[in-house]
Motif scaffolding. Structure first.
Motif, PDB file in Angstrom:
ATOM      1  N   ASP A  32       0.998  -1.216   0.097  1.00 13.78           N
ATOM      2  CA  ASP A  32       0.108  -0.074  -0.072  1.00 13.78           C
ATOM      3  C   ASP A  32       1.113   1.260   0.045  1.00 13.78           C
ATOM      4  O   ASP A  32       0.570   2.212  -0.769  1.00 13.78           O
ATOM      5  N   LYS A  33       1.956   1.063   0.674  1.00 10.28           N
ATOM      6  CA  LYS A  33       2.912   2.158   0.700  1.00 10.28           C
ATOM      7  C   LYS A  33       3.769   2.511  -0.587  1.00 10.28           C
ATOM      8  O   LYS A  33       3.730   3.728  -1.011  1.00 10.28           O
ATOM      9  N   ASP A  35       2.606   1.647  -3.459  1.00 12.46           N
ATOM     10  CA  ASP A  35       1.453   2.067  -4.413  1.00 12.46           C
ATOM     11  C   ASP A  35       1.330   3.352  -4.307  1.00 12.46           C
ATOM     12  O   ASP A  35       1.368   4.458  -5.160  1.00 12.46           O
ATOM     13  N   ARG A  36       1.224   4.197  -2.953  1.00 14.32           N
ATOM     14  CA  ARG A  36       1.003   5.542  -2.937  1.00 14.32           C
ATOM     15  C   ARG A  36       2.485   6.223  -3.279  1.00 14.32           C
ATOM     16  O   ARG A  36       1.970   7.237  -3.992  1.00 14.32           O
ATOM     17  N   ARG A  39       2.422   6.344  -7.131  1.00 10.83           N
ATOM     18  CA  ARG A  39       1.458   7.288  -7.761  1.00 10.83           C
ATOM     19  C   ARG A  39       1.921   8.845  -7.524  1.00 10.83           C
ATOM     20  O   ARG A  39       1.657   9.825  -8.228  1.00 10.83           O
ATOM     21  N   ASP A  40       2.580   9.198  -6.352  1.00 12.32           N
ATOM     22  CA  ASP A  40       2.917  10.461  -5.992  1.00 12.32           C
ATOM     23  C   ASP A  40       4.076  10.949  -6.985  1.00 12.32           C
ATOM     24  O   ASP A  40       4.220  11.892  -7.327  1.00 12.32           O
TER      25      ASP A  40
END
Length: 126
Positions: A32-33, A35-36, A39-40
């Protein structure tokens, strides 16, 4: 002009750092981290100058690698998203003349297409 260049360089630096952070998080199983962070990174890398194109192509390829290896109830969605990123990265690598990176990206796309076909078949998705 100096202010604009500094802002551009800081965005390039920020996007590059986020890409490497995401790779480290991925290696530690923090999906999850990662992925974030990916995206950033893509938001920061706008694809305007050659150095930015290379950084964006790298982030796209690595993010697609992550998405293509997802194994959960939403794997088809992740793989479709990864395919879109690879299709954006391929022409960037070609334009930059980075044949090894272009070949790596194409191989990931080939594996992803194979996995995507199998996943769709198993889930009864056309």
């Amino acid at each position: 002009r100096i202010e604009a260049a500094t802002k551009h360089d800081s965005q390039l630096f920020y996007g590059t750092i986020l890409t490497w952070l995401a790779r480290a998080q991925l290696a530690n199983g923090e999906i999850d981290k990662a992925d974030r962070a990916f995206r950033d990174a893509l938001k920061a890398l706008k694809n305007k100058r050659p150095d930015e194109k290379e950084a964006r192509a790298f982030a796209l390829t690595e993010y697609a690698r992550l998405l293509s290896n997802m194994n959960n109830s939403q794997e088809v969605m992740y793989m479709e998203k990864g395919k879109v990123y690879l299709l954006e990265a391929l022409p960037l690598w070609k334009e930059l003349g980075d044949n090894p990176a272009e070949n790596d990206c194409a191989k990931i796309l080939q594996r992803l297409n194979k996995r995507l076909g199998i996943a769709k078949l198993t889930k009864g998705i056309p």
